[in-house]
Design a protein around this motif. Sequence first.
Motif, PDB file in Angstrom:
ATOM      1  N   LEU A  61       0.889  -0.975   0.182  1.00 28.15           N
ATOM      2  CA  LEU A  61      -0.359  -0.210   0.295  1.00 28.15           C
ATOM      3  C   LEU A  61       0.640   1.042  -0.154  1.00 28.15           C
ATOM      4  N   ASP A  62       0.391   2.095  -1.045  1.00 22.82           N
ATOM      5  CA  ASP A  62       0.822   3.308  -0.546  1.00 22.82           C
ATOM      6  C   ASP A  62       1.142   4.304   0.615  1.00 22.82           C
ATOM      7  N   ALA A  63       0.943   4.766   0.998  1.00 26.10           N
ATOM      8  CA  ALA A  63       1.141   5.828   2.091  1.00 26.10           C
ATOM      9  C   ALA A  63      -0.095   6.755   1.116  1.00 26.10           C
ATOM     10  N   PRO A  64      -0.752   7.645   2.346  1.00 25.93           N
ATOM     11  CA  PRO A  64      -1.748   8.734   1.510  1.00 25.93           C
ATOM     12  C   PRO A  64      -1.061  10.102   1.404  1.00 25.93           C
ATOM     13  N   PHE A  65      -0.030  10.412   1.540  1.00 22.82           N
ATOM     14  CA  PHE A  65       0.619  11.417   1.352  1.00 22.82           C
ATOM     15  C   PHE A  65       2.182  11.842   0.676  1.00 22.82           C
ATOM     16  N   PRO A  66       2.133  12.349  -0.271  1.00 23.76           N
ATOM     17  CA  PRO A  66       3.095  12.771  -1.432  1.00 23.76           C
ATOM     18  C   PRO A  66       4.417  13.296   0.038  1.00 23.76           C
TER      19      PRO A  66
END
Length: 223
Positions: free
Chosen positions: A47-52
Motif C-alpha cells: 500500500l502507498d501512504a496517502p501523503f506525497p
Amino acid sequence: MEESLIQNQKKPRILCLHGFRTSGAILKKQIGKWPETLLHNLDLHFLDAPFPANGKSDVEGFFDPPYFEWYRSNQDFTEYMNFEESIAYIEHYMVMHGPFDGLLGFSQGAFISAAVPRMQAEGVALTKVEKIKFVVIISGAKFGGIKIGQPKLAANAFSSPIRCPSLHFIGEADFLKEGGIDLMQSFVNPVVIYHPRGHTVPKLDEKSLQTMVSFIETILRIP
C-alpha cells in the motif's frame, strides 16, 4: 525449503507498509530479494501512504518516484502530522480489501505496524477490522521510545507487554538498532533476526530464512 512450510494451508494475507518517503512498489522490490520459495507462501499486499513526500527522499537515485510518507514530525518528535489520517486510511483499505492476517512494516511503516496491536486492543484505531494476528517489523522502533515521542493515538501503544506474535529484523549497522531492541522487548516472546546490514530490508541467509519459515509455520497455526 518450500516443503518445510505447513502444507494445505491458506497463505497468510499480509499488508505491507513502506518506509518514509518511499512507496509500496519500492518495498515490493526490497522484499523481492527474499527467496521465491518463501515469497510463494505469503500473500503480500503493498500500500502507498496517502501523503506525497514533503521533501527529498533518501532513495532518490536508487528507486524511481513517486515517493510517499505516512506522517511527519517536528525535529524533536514531540508533534506529529497526518498520523491519525494515515491510520484511518489504512483501516479503510483493510475494510475494502481485507481481511488481513498481519502487518509487515519497514522503517516508518514498522513504527505504525508495531503500534497497531495495542491501539486495536484499546479500541482507539482499526476498530472496523479484525484484530491482526502478527506483525513483522523491519528496522523499526517504538513511539515513546528512545529519543522518540508519540502521536496521541499511540500514547498507550507500549504501556504494557504486547502479546501479539512478532518477528523483528535488527541490523547491526542500523541507526535504529537501539530503538529496535527496545521495541522488541515490548513484545512477549518476540522472534528476532539479526543481520549485519544497516537501515534496509536485508537478504536472508540460511539461518534467518529458517527463522522466518518457523515463524510462518507458527502463525499459520493461529485460528
